[in-house]
Design a protein around this motif. Structure first.
Motif, PDB file in Angstrom:
ATOM      1  N   ASP A 224       0.834  -1.237   0.105  1.00 23.24           N
ATOM      2  CA  ASP A 224       0.108   0.006   0.085  1.00 23.24           C
ATOM      3  C   ASP A 224       0.795   1.444  -0.162  1.00 23.24           C
ATOM      4  O   ASP A 224       1.949   1.195   0.638  1.00 23.24           O
ATOM      5  N   SER A 225       0.456   2.377  -0.869  1.00 19.69           N
ATOM      6  CA  SER A 225       1.050   3.641  -0.910  1.00 19.69           C
ATOM      7  C   SER A 225       1.319   4.245   0.588  1.00 19.69           C
ATOM      8  O   SER A 225       2.161   4.918   0.781  1.00 19.69           O
ATOM      9  N   VAL A 226       0.342   4.179   1.425  1.00 19.64           N
ATOM     10  CA  VAL A 226       0.600   4.744   2.749  1.00 19.64           C
ATOM     11  C   VAL A 226       1.661   4.185   3.556  1.00 19.64           C
ATOM     12  O   VAL A 226       2.378   4.758   4.201  1.00 19.64           O
ATOM     13  N   TYR A 227       2.038   2.943   3.194  1.00 21.44           N
ATOM     14  CA  TYR A 227       3.008   2.411   3.916  1.00 21.44           C
ATOM     15  C   TYR A 227       4.399   3.136   3.620  1.00 21.44           C
ATOM     16  O   TYR A 227       5.289   3.392   4.418  1.00 21.44           O
TER      17      TYR A 227
ATOM     18  N   ILE B 134      11.151   2.723  13.246  1.00 21.39           N
ATOM     19  CA  ILE B 134       9.866   2.496  13.373  1.00 21.39           C
ATOM     20  C   ILE B 134       9.382   1.061  12.904  1.00 21.39           C
ATOM     21  O   ILE B 134       8.173   0.726  12.786  1.00 21.39           O
ATOM     22  N   LEU B 135      10.618   0.381  12.619  1.00 24.81           N
ATOM     23  CA  LEU B 135      10.232  -1.048  12.113  1.00 24.81           C
ATOM     24  C   LEU B 135      10.699  -2.220  13.101  1.00 24.81           C
ATOM     25  O   LEU B 135      11.225  -1.994  13.819  1.00 24.81           O
ATOM     26  N   LYS B 136       9.795  -3.241  12.858  1.00 21.15           N
ATOM     27  CA  LYS B 136      10.131  -4.398  13.843  1.00 21.15           C
ATOM     28  C   LYS B 136      11.560  -5.061  13.712  1.00 21.15           C
ATOM     29  O   LYS B 136      12.100  -5.105  12.839  1.00 21.15           O
TER      30      LYS B 136
ATOM     31  N   THR C  27      15.254  -6.825  10.749  1.00 20.85           N
ATOM     32  CA  THR C  27      16.264  -5.815  10.747  1.00 20.85           C
ATOM     33  C   THR C  27      17.667  -6.744  10.511  1.00 20.85           C
ATOM     34  O   THR C  27      17.953  -7.334  11.315  1.00 20.85           O
ATOM     35  N   ASN C  28      18.282  -6.281   9.315  1.00 21.28           N
ATOM     36  CA  ASN C  28      19.621  -6.881   9.226  1.00 21.28           C
ATOM     37  C   ASN C  28      20.863  -6.001   9.844  1.00 21.28           C
ATOM     38  O   ASN C  28      21.071  -4.939   8.939  1.00 21.28           O
ATOM     39  N   ARG C  29      20.907  -6.469  11.003  1.00 23.62           N
ATOM     40  CA  ARG C  29      21.556  -5.515  11.687  1.00 23.62           C
ATOM     41  C   ARG C  29      23.187  -5.334  11.167  1.00 23.62           C
ATOM     42  O   ARG C  29      23.718  -4.158  11.228  1.00 23.62           O
ATOM     43  N   LYS C  30      23.849  -6.302  10.648  1.00 27.90           N
ATOM     44  CA  LYS C  30      25.127  -6.260  10.096  1.00 27.90           C
ATOM     45  C   LYS C  30      25.345  -5.327   8.988  1.00 27.90           C
ATOM     46  O   LYS C  30      26.237  -4.737   8.811  1.00 27.90           O
TER      47      LYS C  30
ATOM     48  N   LYS D 168      16.606  -0.759   1.048  1.00 27.87           N
ATOM     49  CA  LYS D 168      16.088  -2.182   0.507  1.00 27.87           C
ATOM     50  C   LYS D 168      15.287  -2.873   1.201  1.00 27.87           C
ATOM     51  O   LYS D 168      14.156  -3.274   0.688  1.00 27.87           O
ATOM     52  N   ASN D 169      15.664  -3.224   2.223  1.00 29.90           N
ATOM     53  CA  ASN D 169      14.915  -4.056   3.384  1.00 29.90           C
ATOM     54  C   ASN D 169      13.719  -3.551   3.716  1.00 29.90           C
ATOM     55  O   ASN D 169      12.749  -4.195   4.196  1.00 29.90           O
ATOM     56  N   ASN D 170      13.612  -1.966   3.986  1.00 28.16           N
ATOM     57  CA  ASN D 170      12.648  -1.371   4.505  1.00 28.16           C
ATOM     58  C   ASN D 170      11.196  -1.687   3.755  1.00 28.16           C
ATOM     59  O   ASN D 170      10.230  -1.895   4.710  1.00 28.16           O
ATOM     60  N   TYR D 171      11.162  -2.037   2.731  1.00 28.25           N
ATOM     61  CA  TYR D 171      10.227  -2.323   1.712  1.00 28.25           C
ATOM     62  C   TYR D 171       9.337  -3.791   2.208  1.00 28.25           C
ATOM     63  O   TYR D 171       8.389  -3.944   1.853  1.00 28.25           O
ATOM     64  N   ASN D 172      10.247  -4.583   3.262  1.00 23.20           N
ATOM     65  CA  ASN D 172       9.584  -5.867   3.276  1.00 23.20           C
ATOM     66  C   ASN D 172       9.500  -5.961   5.031  1.00 23.20           C
ATOM     67  O   ASN D 172       8.940  -6.756   5.318  1.00 23.20           O
ATOM     68  N   LYS D 173       9.710  -4.711   5.572  1.00 25.91           N
ATOM     69  CA  LYS D 173       9.492  -4.944   7.025  1.00 25.91           C
ATOM     70  C   LYS D 173       8.207  -4.460   7.538  1.00 25.91           C
ATOM     71  O   LYS D 173       7.486  -3.501   6.974  1.00 25.91           O
ATOM     72  N   GLU D 174       7.661  -4.881   8.775  1.00 27.35           N
ATOM     73  CA  GLU D 174       6.377  -4.418   9.171  1.00 27.35           C
ATOM     74  C   GLU D 174       6.549  -3.203  10.330  1.00 27.35           C
ATOM     75  O   GLU D 174       7.614  -3.306  10.940  1.00 27.35           O
TER      76      GLU D 174
END
Length: 224
Positions: free
Chosen positions: A54-57, A69-71, A75-78, A86-92
């Motif tokens: 969704d665009s709101v996300y 603000i992500l779970k 998170t790929n800490r390393k 890149k990863n933000n788009y798959n996080k809740e």
């Protein structure tokens, strides 16, 4: 009919009681009173636009860029700095983290509201129209925690019901028991972010004072 009230006053419980009375509840729910909607797997009728689809996300991620603000589990800490975009788009989105930001900063809260409210209104209107014209009952109730705060929805409803408590201590105690992971100051911040219950009561047509147990609340719901 609009059903509103303060956080931890029992509004959602009352909504379920109305539902048992064969009244359609149109979900405009704002989970934990954060103005973002997340699907409850046990309630497929809830609205879900805080997802990568969704665009709101994506607007929320952009508006709060640089803030946590992500779970954590996603998170790929390393490689956090290099892979974050890149990863933000798959996080809740983590509601507790986002809540800690917006409930302690009015400017941040307004920023989030400006992103989400138009979508909430659009989805709510579609659900209301569907229920009014194609529903099987004579009454439709919209569950709207921030009805009066929004200032844009009251004109839609003929009757407004407000669930409240007589003592702010009851509200704080219930919120702490409902969300034991939150410190008292965070609970109070969530309460203070909303319009006071006294003002809401004066703006409503019908008031349900939920100071007692579930049976007392059920009796008041049935009377309404």
């Amino acid at each position: 009919v609009a059903l509103t009230g303060g956080i931890a006053t029992g509004k959602s419980t009352a909504a379920q009681m109305f539902l048992v009375l064969v009244i359609i509840i149109v979900k405009g729910q704002i989970i934990n009173n954060i103005p973002v909607m997340i699907r409850d797997k046990n309630n497929p009728n809830d609205i879900n636009f805080v997802s990568p689809k969704d665009s709101v996300y994506h607007k929320i991620l952009k508006a709060f860029e640089g803030k946590d603000i992500l779970k954590e589990e996603s998170t790929n800490r390393k490689n956090h700095q290099h892979q974050q975009s890149k990863n933000n788009y798959n996080k809740e989105i983590d509601r507790l983290k986002l809540g800690a930001i917006i409930f302690n900063d009015r400017t941040e809260r307004k920023k989030l509201n400006s992103i989400t409210h138009s979508k909430i209104l659009s989805v709510l209107l579609r659900k209301l129209l569907r229920s009014v014209f194609f529903g099987v009952t004579d009454i439709t109730i919209a569950d709207l925690p921030l009805l009066f705060e929004s200032g844009k929805l009251s004109w839609l409803f003929g009757i407004t019901i407000c669930i409240t408590v007589s003592d702010p201590i009851i509200q704080l105690d219930r919120l702490q028991r409902r969300n034991p992971e939150l410190p008292q100051r965070e609970c109070q911040a969530r309460i203070d972010s909303q319009m006071s219950l006294n003002i809401k009561q004066h703006m409503a047509d019908i008031i349900i004072i939920n100071d007692g147990d579930l049976e007392e609340l059920r009796e008041q719901v049935e009377d309404v």
